[in-house]
Design a protein around this motif. Structure first.
Motif, mmCIF file in Angstrom:
data_model
loop_
_atom_site.group_PDB
_atom_site.id
_atom_site.type_symbol
_atom_site.label_atom_id
_atom_site.label_comp_id
_atom_site.label_asym_id
_atom_site.label_seq_id
_atom_site.Cartn_x
_atom_site.Cartn_y
_atom_site.Cartn_z
ATOM 1 N N ALA A 9 1.000 -1.375 0.091
ATOM 2 C CA ALA A 9 -0.022 -0.042 0.019
ATOM 3 C C ALA A 9 0.960 1.368 -0.100
ATOM 4 O O ALA A 9 0.639 2.164 -0.846
ATOM 5 C CB ALA A 9 -0.901 0.087 1.356
ATOM 6 N N LEU A 10 2.167 1.017 0.546
ATOM 7 C CA LEU A 10 2.638 2.479 0.975
ATOM 8 C C LEU A 10 3.691 2.538 -0.323
ATOM 9 O O LEU A 10 3.594 3.704 -1.072
ATOM 10 C CB LEU A 10 3.845 2.185 2.068
ATOM 11 C CG LEU A 10 4.666 3.345 2.281
ATOM 12 C CD1 LEU A 10 3.932 4.641 2.780
ATOM 13 C CD2 LEU A 10 5.680 2.928 3.326
ATOM 14 N N ILE A 11 4.101 1.454 -1.117
ATOM 15 C CA ILE A 11 4.814 1.707 -2.165
ATOM 16 C C ILE A 11 3.991 2.171 -3.523
ATOM 17 O O ILE A 11 4.072 2.840 -4.217
ATOM 18 C CB ILE A 11 5.734 0.440 -2.571
ATOM 19 C CG1 ILE A 11 6.719 0.057 -1.640
ATOM 20 C CG2 ILE A 11 6.098 0.237 -3.809
ATOM 21 C CD1 ILE A 11 7.349 -1.405 -1.644
ATOM 22 N N GLY A 12 2.756 1.567 -3.468
ATOM 23 C CA GLY A 12 1.683 1.510 -4.387
ATOM 24 C C GLY A 12 1.368 3.161 -4.283
ATOM 25 O O GLY A 12 0.950 3.676 -5.413
ATOM 26 N N THR A 13 1.165 3.741 -3.117
ATOM 27 C CA THR A 13 0.914 5.030 -3.030
ATOM 28 C C THR A 13 1.981 6.132 -3.576
ATOM 29 O O THR A 13 1.672 7.119 -4.380
ATOM 30 C CB THR A 13 0.455 5.576 -1.518
ATOM 31 O OG1 THR A 13 -0.544 4.583 -0.970
ATOM 32 C CG2 THR A 13 0.224 7.069 -1.433
ATOM 33 N N ILE A 14 3.109 5.747 -3.490
ATOM 34 C CA ILE A 14 4.229 6.606 -3.759
ATOM 35 C C ILE A 14 4.492 6.475 -5.230
ATOM 36 O O ILE A 14 4.667 7.674 -5.915
ATOM 37 C CB ILE A 14 5.466 5.924 -3.252
ATOM 38 C CG1 ILE A 14 5.731 6.322 -1.464
ATOM 39 C CG2 ILE A 14 6.907 6.690 -4.041
ATOM 40 C CD1 ILE A 14 6.720 5.599 -0.960
ATOM 41 N N VAL A 39 0.725 0.650 -11.859
ATOM 42 C CA VAL A 39 1.286 -0.628 -11.204
ATOM 43 C C VAL A 39 0.844 -0.344 -9.603
ATOM 44 O O VAL A 39 0.759 -0.969 -8.838
ATOM 45 C CB VAL A 39 2.734 -0.882 -11.289
ATOM 46 C CG1 VAL A 39 3.515 -2.032 -10.290
ATOM 47 C CG2 VAL A 39 3.026 -1.384 -12.738
ATOM 48 N N GLY A 40 1.302 0.892 -9.405
ATOM 49 C CA GLY A 40 1.010 1.474 -7.903
ATOM 50 C C GLY A 40 -0.492 1.359 -7.583
ATOM 51 O O GLY A 40 -0.824 0.720 -6.348
ATOM 52 N N TYR A 41 -1.557 1.870 -8.506
ATOM 53 C CA TYR A 41 -2.783 1.511 -8.289
ATOM 54 C C TYR A 41 -3.176 0.152 -8.203
ATOM 55 O O TYR A 41 -4.002 -0.228 -7.004
ATOM 56 C CB TYR A 41 -3.668 1.945 -9.456
ATOM 57 C CG TYR A 41 -3.577 3.582 -9.687
ATOM 58 C CD1 TYR A 41 -3.929 4.415 -8.509
ATOM 59 C CD2 TYR A 41 -3.389 4.032 -10.667
ATOM 60 C CE1 TYR A 41 -3.969 5.849 -8.540
ATOM 61 C CE2 TYR A 41 -3.419 5.473 -10.880
ATOM 62 C CZ TYR A 41 -3.603 6.411 -9.778
ATOM 63 O OH TYR A 41 -3.758 7.509 -10.012
ATOM 64 N N ILE A 42 -2.594 -0.761 -8.866
ATOM 65 C CA ILE A 42 -2.898 -2.299 -8.601
ATOM 66 C C ILE A 42 -2.174 -2.684 -7.248
ATOM 67 O O ILE A 42 -2.862 -3.384 -6.413
ATOM 68 C CB ILE A 42 -2.078 -3.034 -9.608
ATOM 69 C CG1 ILE A 42 -2.790 -2.936 -11.172
ATOM 70 C CG2 ILE A 42 -2.165 -4.608 -9.146
ATOM 71 C CD1 ILE A 42 -2.188 -3.293 -12.290
ATOM 72 N N SER A 46 -4.654 -4.388 -4.437
ATOM 73 C CA SER A 46 -4.353 -5.701 -3.571
ATOM 74 C C SER A 46 -4.233 -5.557 -2.105
ATOM 75 O O SER A 46 -4.754 -6.250 -1.462
ATOM 76 C CB SER A 46 -3.172 -6.160 -4.281
ATOM 77 O OG SER A 46 -3.068 -6.462 -5.575
ATOM 78 N N ALA A 47 -3.682 -4.427 -1.690
ATOM 79 C CA ALA A 47 -3.493 -4.293 -0.214
ATOM 80 C C ALA A 47 -4.852 -4.108 0.382
ATOM 81 O O ALA A 47 -5.248 -4.404 1.372
ATOM 82 C CB ALA A 47 -2.607 -3.164 0.056
ATOM 83 N N ALA A 48 -5.788 -3.238 -0.287
ATOM 84 C CA ALA A 48 -7.013 -3.025 0.299
ATOM 85 C C ALA A 48 -7.865 -4.307 0.261
ATOM 86 O O ALA A 48 -8.682 -4.454 1.221
ATOM 87 C CB ALA A 48 -7.688 -1.730 -0.656
ATOM 88 N N ALA A 49 -7.666 -5.040 -0.830
ATOM 89 C CA ALA A 49 -8.563 -6.334 -0.633
ATOM 90 C C ALA A 49 -7.939 -7.262 0.300
ATOM 91 O O ALA A 49 -8.761 -8.049 0.778
ATOM 92 C CB ALA A 49 -8.387 -7.007 -2.017
#
Length: 72
Positions: A9-14, A39-42, A46-49
């Motif tokens: 989630a952190l890396i995806g947000t960045i 890719v960050g959105y994915i 994934s983390a939210a799921a």
């Protein structure tokens, strides 16, 4: 697994923020950063799921214990 999901989630947000920043500032390699943003959105989804499923699993576990301990 929680640490991995939190890191995703952190890396995806960045990555998503970097992708939007590159779009707004017309970087020369915009297409690369835009792809990384996708890719960050994915990763965020994934983390939210994972956290949603973890929450549902915890609720069902508590419900099973409540039903098991219920006296008739």
């Amino acid at each position: 697994m929680r640490r991995i999901a939190f890191a995703f989630a952190l890396i995806g947000t960045i990555l998503a923020v970097l992708g939007q920043y590159s779009l707004m500032n017309d970087w020369t390699l915009f297409w690369l950063f835009h792809t990384l943003g996708f890719v960050g959105y994915i990763l965020i989804i994934s983390a939210a799921a994972y956290f949603s499923l973890l929450f549902i699993h915890q609720l069902s576990r508590e419900e099973k214990i409540r039903i098991r301990n219920k006296s008739f």
